[in-house]
Write an enzyme that holds these catalytic residues in place. Structure first.
Site, PDB file in Angstrom:
ATOM      1  N   HIS A  21      -4.655   6.439 -14.343  1.00 32.23           N
ATOM      2  CA  HIS A  21      -4.312   5.899 -13.013  1.00 32.23           C
ATOM      3  C   HIS A  21      -5.597   5.760 -12.204  1.00 32.23           C
ATOM      4  O   HIS A  21      -6.007   6.679 -11.483  1.00 32.23           O
ATOM      5  CB  HIS A  21      -3.311   6.828 -12.310  1.00 32.23           C
ATOM      6  CG  HIS A  21      -2.743   6.267 -11.049  1.00 32.23           C
ATOM      7  ND1 HIS A  21      -1.501   6.600 -10.564  1.00 32.23           N
ATOM      8  CD2 HIS A  21      -3.255   5.380 -10.156  1.00 32.23           C
ATOM      9  CE1 HIS A  21      -1.272   5.954  -9.444  1.00 32.23           C
ATOM     10  NE2 HIS A  21      -2.336   5.202  -9.167  1.00 32.23           N
ATOM     11  N   HIS A  23      -7.577   2.368 -10.132  1.00 29.51           N
ATOM     12  CA  HIS A  23      -7.621   0.940  -9.781  1.00 29.51           C
ATOM     13  C   HIS A  23      -9.088   0.507  -9.763  1.00 29.51           C
ATOM     14  O   HIS A  23      -9.890   1.089  -9.023  1.00 29.51           O
ATOM     15  CB  HIS A  23      -7.018   0.705  -8.399  1.00 29.51           C
ATOM     16  CG  HIS A  23      -5.587   1.144  -8.290  1.00 29.51           C
ATOM     17  ND1 HIS A  23      -4.531   0.273  -8.389  1.00 29.51           N
ATOM     18  CD2 HIS A  23      -5.037   2.382  -8.100  1.00 29.51           C
ATOM     19  CE1 HIS A  23      -3.392   0.935  -8.255  1.00 29.51           C
ATOM     20  NE2 HIS A  23      -3.672   2.220  -8.079  1.00 29.51           N
ATOM     21  N   HIS A 203       4.042   2.189  -9.992  1.00 26.13           N
ATOM     22  CA  HIS A 203       3.907   3.187  -8.935  1.00 26.13           C
ATOM     23  C   HIS A 203       5.312   3.452  -8.368  1.00 26.13           C
ATOM     24  O   HIS A 203       6.030   2.506  -8.014  1.00 26.13           O
ATOM     25  CB  HIS A 203       3.031   2.657  -7.804  1.00 26.13           C
ATOM     26  CG  HIS A 203       1.560   2.657  -8.107  1.00 26.13           C
ATOM     27  ND1 HIS A 203       1.016   2.068  -9.220  1.00 26.13           N
ATOM     28  CD2 HIS A 203       0.508   3.174  -7.418  1.00 26.13           C
ATOM     29  CE1 HIS A 203      -0.302   2.237  -9.208  1.00 26.13           C
ATOM     30  NE2 HIS A 203      -0.634   2.895  -8.127  1.00 26.13           N
ATOM     31  N   GLU A 206       5.561   7.705  -4.667  1.00 25.83           N
ATOM     32  CA  GLU A 206       4.326   8.085  -3.968  1.00 25.83           C
ATOM     33  C   GLU A 206       4.608   8.197  -2.470  1.00 25.83           C
ATOM     34  O   GLU A 206       4.174   9.132  -1.818  1.00 25.83           O
ATOM     35  CB  GLU A 206       3.231   7.028  -4.212  1.00 25.83           C
ATOM     36  CG  GLU A 206       1.943   7.266  -3.424  1.00 25.83           C
ATOM     37  CD  GLU A 206       0.933   6.118  -3.520  1.00 25.83           C
ATOM     38  OE1 GLU A 206       1.344   4.988  -3.887  1.00 25.83           O
ATOM     39  OE2 GLU A 206      -0.247   6.338  -3.204  1.00 25.83           O
ATOM     40  N   ASP A 285      -6.996   7.654  -8.940  1.00 22.50           N
ATOM     41  CA  ASP A 285      -6.406   6.560  -8.156  1.00 22.50           C
ATOM     42  C   ASP A 285      -7.494   5.575  -7.682  1.00 22.50           C
ATOM     43  O   ASP A 285      -7.699   4.548  -8.322  1.00 22.50           O
ATOM     44  CB  ASP A 285      -5.602   7.102  -6.974  1.00 22.50           C
ATOM     45  CG  ASP A 285      -4.485   6.175  -6.529  1.00 22.50           C
ATOM     46  OD1 ASP A 285      -4.317   5.101  -7.144  1.00 22.50           O
ATOM     47  OD2 ASP A 285      -3.762   6.511  -5.564  1.00 22.50           O
ATOM     48  N   ASP A 286      -8.161   5.888  -6.575  1.00 22.99           N
ATOM     49  CA  ASP A 286      -9.145   4.974  -5.968  1.00 22.99           C
ATOM     50  C   ASP A 286     -10.412   5.768  -5.643  1.00 22.99           C
ATOM     51  O   ASP A 286     -10.718   6.026  -4.464  1.00 22.99           O
ATOM     52  CB  ASP A 286      -8.552   4.360  -4.690  1.00 22.99           C
ATOM     53  CG  ASP A 286      -7.334   3.514  -4.985  1.00 22.99           C
ATOM     54  OD1 ASP A 286      -7.494   2.409  -5.518  1.00 22.99           O
ATOM     55  OD2 ASP A 286      -6.206   3.984  -4.713  1.00 22.99           O
TER      56      ASP A 286
HETATM   57  N1  ADE Z   1      -3.203   0.230  -4.836  1.00 30.36           N
HETATM   58  C1  ADE Z   1      -4.326   0.958  -4.937  1.00 30.36           C
HETATM   59  N2  ADE Z   1      -4.085   2.255  -4.759  1.00 30.36           N
HETATM   60  C2  ADE Z   1      -2.745   2.364  -4.539  1.00 30.36           C
HETATM   61  C3  ADE Z   1      -1.882   3.433  -4.295  1.00 30.36           C
HETATM   62  N3  ADE Z   1      -2.311   4.695  -4.236  1.00 30.36           N
HETATM   63  N4  ADE Z   1      -0.571   3.159  -4.099  1.00 30.36           N
HETATM   64  C4  ADE Z   1      -0.112   1.912  -4.155  1.00 30.36           C
HETATM   65  N5  ADE Z   1      -0.887   0.874  -4.398  1.00 30.36           N
HETATM   66  C5  ADE Z   1      -2.199   1.081  -4.580  1.00 30.36           C
HETATM   67 ZN    ZN Z   2      -2.457   3.877  -7.612  1.00 32.87          ZN
END
Ligand code: ADE
Ligand code: ZN
Length: 347
Positions: A21, A23, A203, A206, A285-286
């Site tokens: 996970h 992006h 997703h 969340e 995640d990011d």
């Molecule tokens: N796009 C990038 N990060 C995300 C996240 N945590 N939740 C939903 N969409 C995303």
């Molecule tokens: Zn994500």
């Protein structure tokens, strides 16, 4: 085993890991964000993008994510983003990644899926040669664009596969805003993706409750759940997912910083999820938009949740099980991980 503290850097970076996970757009270095803006003649509201990287909710994060991702204007930009994201993650123990990209905005602006996947694949190949890290791609549907563009995206992915291009593209996922969106609207797109042989994930749970996860599972036939932390609010669903060993690619730091779901990592249910028998893995995640790396995620979660080294090595090995590697690759990677783990001095 003694509790770990957040400074046991070496063992957590050395621990070999799979990431399911992440992006690619959320892994662009701040410096690269600036350079892409300059190259593509785009004005940013600040000369230091990290000033934008403070979020009060998932939707406030997405505003920033959309701005950053819109800077990727051609295949070379995607190649650079993919390459740098893997180069940056390798020193923190990344060995295999299945990486998201969300091209709805770019396709609407005239880019093609073929061009985007070609660029990403080129960057990944170069990074694989540089680091030995393997990486495959998951193309995410952006829920906020609705089911029409979702179906077109899946058709483009199927066409790419029919032409023998895009062999790195192994999955279709779905991200973006969760509230007010019914996963059932995307059932047709997911059914087409599944019957074309793509792996599928989404997703869910969340920013919403467990019903959203159950609906995504049942209506979309997903094999994995991205985040999924809301399942802990439903004991029957938790038992079902544990029984079926449905993987959850959980991102605790993101859930604190992006979704603002918990005030502190200590409050996250990650350890409880594993103790409930869920196949819950750890992911960033990011990372560039949350000042994170995978070594730090493991280290911080271990410290915050009181998890010992044995538990953390089990999380890393579960990443292999939760991946979409085929069974013989899983056996090979697991054996390699075990040998590497045996050589690490525990913190
Ligand atoms: N796009 C990038 N990060 C995300 C996240 N945590 N939740 C939903 N969409 C995303
Ligand atoms: Zn994500």
């Amino acid at each position: 085993m003694k509790p770990l503290d957040a400074h046991d850097a070496d063992a957590y970076d050395a621990l070999p890991k799979v990431e399911l996970h992440c992006h690619v757009e959320g892994a662009i270095r701040p410096q690269t964000v600036m350079e892409l803006a300059r190259k593509n003649d785009r004005r940013l509201p600040t000369s230091d993008p990290t000033e934008l990287y403070r979020y009060t909710s998932l939707d406030s994060f997405l505003e920033v994510f959309w701005l950053v991702q819109s800077l990727l204007a051609d295949p070379d930009d995607w190649a650079r983003a993919a390459h740098e994201s893997i180069i940056d993650a390798a020193p923190h123990g990344l060995r295999h990644r299945e990486m998201f990209f969300t091209p709805a905005r770019h396709l609407a602006a005239g880019q093609t899926l073929a061009g985007i996947v070609e660029g990403l694949s080129r960057g990944i190949e170069r990074a694989e040669a540089d680091t030995g890290v393997s990486c495959m791609l998951i193309c995410d549907i952006d829920r906020s664009f609705g089911p029409g563009p979702a179906g077109e995206l899946v058709d483009a992915a199927i066409e790419l596969r029919r032409r023998g291009a895009g062999e790195r593209l192994i999955g279709i996922g779905m991200d973006s805003t969760e509230r007010g969106v019914d996963p059932r609207d995307f059932a047709e797109a997911f059914a087409r993706a599944r019957s074309a042989g793509f792996h599928v994930t989404a997703h869910a749970g969340e920013d919403t409750g467990p019903d959203n996860v159950a609906t995504a599972l049942d209506a979309l036939g997903i094999e994995r759940i991205d985040h999924g932390l809301a399942v802990m609010d439903d004991p029957d669903l938790t038992a079902r997912l544990a029984e079926l060993r449905v993987p959850l690619d959980v991102c605790p730091s993101s859930n604190v910083v992006i979704a603002n779901r918990f005030a502190r990592l200590e409050d996250h249910p990650f350890r409880g999820m594993r103790q409930a028998g869920l196949l819950a893995t750890l992911n960033t995640d990011d990372p560039a938009m949350t000042d994170l790396d995978l070594g730090r995620e493991y280290r911080s979660v271990a410290a915050a949740q009181g998890m010992g080294w044995e538990e953390m090595t089990a999380v890393a090995l579960d990443g292999v099980e939760a991946s979409w590697l085929d069974e013989s690759d899983k056996r090979r990677v697991r054996a390699q991980f075990r040998a590497e783990i045996a050589a690490i001095t525990p913190p």
